[in-house]
Design an enzyme around this catalytic site. Structure first.
Site, PDB file in Angstrom:
ATOM      1  CD  GLU A 114      -2.803  -0.652   2.673  1.00 53.82           C
ATOM      2  OE1 GLU A 114      -2.699   0.442   3.277  1.00 53.82           O
ATOM      3  OE2 GLU A 114      -3.530  -1.575   3.077  1.00 53.82           O
ATOM      4  CD  GLU A 168     -12.271   1.581   0.484  1.00 55.60           C
ATOM      5  OE1 GLU A 168     -12.743   0.583   1.072  1.00 55.60           O
ATOM      6  OE2 GLU A 168     -11.057   1.769   0.308  1.00 55.60           O
ATOM      7  CE  LYS A 188     -10.595   2.275   5.052  1.00 51.14           C
ATOM      8  NZ  LYS A 188      -9.336   1.868   4.376  1.00 51.14           N
ATOM      9  CD  GLU A 212      -7.557   5.600   7.007  1.00 54.02           C
ATOM     10  OE1 GLU A 212      -7.570   5.013   5.911  1.00 54.02           O
ATOM     11  OE2 GLU A 212      -6.556   5.630   7.750  1.00 54.02           O
TER      12      GLU A 212
END
Length: 360
Positions: free
Chosen positions: A260, A308, A311, A316
């Protein structure tokens, strides 16, 4: 014509962007995301040839069949105990999520656990990581696939105790009894260690000592000298401190795959659209070249495919390369699409009309 020859020579001599070792992490913590089939089509339409999937989502695995996309398949932390304590559970997991899709799904890696540490919030999982890795590995080996599918785990850089200078990198004393046996297994199995590497968090946690250009790959000169090695960006320094930490255990050589890396576009200090765009664009350009300590391409997975919305905390929610509508958030591309963008841009700079074959 001379300019065209110069241009062609330039791109022959440079690393082809289509060789870039870039994948993208496919997270699913949103209630507004496209279907798995649409997502796989989006990967292919954008020449993204590698994917990290955090759990064996069956719809995603079905959609990946015959896509040509190489996959890093995750075992969630919540499954570690089951796979660690019962080899039959691991065998069934491999049958259900690997063998049922192999070889039409090009599974390259299995990431057993993500960011588990023996100290802190995930410490309850730590005792299960290595035995789960070993049981999954043995199940893969029993199928004769241990050379094609490598089994490992993903760590974060908080396990590094000393990172400066990079050559003096070492793991924290309180995690060595956890990490050393894992590194020993990786040496035995010839598998890489997966590492989540985020210059954003290092910079945002210490902006007094770390400059933004150093974090964004935009520093004009070397910022940190480490003997004869010069570091112009924080990503290389962080990665090489991990390479050194592995080497300094004296257990053996282990390659690192960056599982990541990303930069949020909103939601916190220095989390802006422009910073994220610059970081990601430069990271994609950079990974073909390697680090001062380890030249050569760095296989790297960008985080993440989508924003997203389920999250937390707020930042995030803003790591996506695409919006849930499937619209690109940033203008740059990947793979061959990117190669054409660069070629076209260079042609403009050289004021060259790319010649047809008949013109040669």
């Amino acid at each position: 014509m001379a300019s065209l020859v110069l241009l062609l020579a330039l791109f022959t001599a440079s690393p082809r962007m289509s060789d870039a070792q870039i994948g993208v992490c496919y997270g699913m913590m949103g209630n507004n995301l496209p279907s798995a089939r649409e997502v796989i089509n989006l990967y292919n339409a954008n020449n993204i040839r590698r994917m990290r999937l955090y759990d064996p989502n069956q719809a995603a695995l079905e959609a990946l069949r015959n896509s040509g996309i190489e996959l890093m398949l995750g075992v969630p932390n919540s499954d570690l105990q089951s796979l660690a304590t019962n080899a039959e559970n691991a065998r069934q997991w491999v049958q259900r999520n690997v063998m049922n899709f192999w070889p039409s799904v090009k599974i390259k890696y299995i990431a057993v656990g993500n960011e588990v540490s023996p100290v802190g919030g995930s410490s309850g999982f730590a005792q299960f990581v290595l035995p789960a890795i070993q049981n999954v590995y043995q199940a893969i080996r029993a199928k004769g696939l241990h050379d094609q599918i490598k089994v490992s785990t993903a760590i974060d850089t908080t396990l590094i105790g000393n990172s400066y200078p990079p050559s003096k990198g070492s793991f924290r004393g309180d995690v060595r009894s956890y990490l050393d046996p894992i590194i020993g297994y990786l040496v035995y199995a010839n598998a890489p260690l997966f590492a989540n590497v985020y210059p954003y968090f290092s910079y945002s946690g210490n902006p007094r000592d770390i400059s933004l250009p150093y974090a964004l790959f935009t520093a004009p000169n070397v910022v940190v000298w480490d003997g004869s090695r010069g570091y112009q960006n924080l990503f290389d320094a962080m990665l090489d401190s991990l390479h050194a930490a592995i080497d300094n255990t004296r257990i053996g050589y282990v390659k690192v795959v960056v599982s990541e890396s990303g930069w949020p576009s909103d939601g916190a200090f220095a989390a802006t659209y422009d910073n994220a765009r610059v970081y990601l664009d430069n990271l994609i350009r950079h990974v073909n070249g390697g680090t001062p300590m380890r030249p050569g391409a760095i296989e790297t997975y960008l985080f993440a495919m989508f924003d997203e919305n389920q999250k937390s905390p707020e930042l995030e929610k803003h790591f996506g390369l695409f919006y849930p509508s499937k619209q690109k958030k940033y203008p740059f591309g990947f793979g061959r699409e990117r190669e054409w963008e660069i070629t076209a841009t260079a042609a403009d700079e050289f004021n060259v009309t790319l010649a047809l074959k008949s013109d040669m």
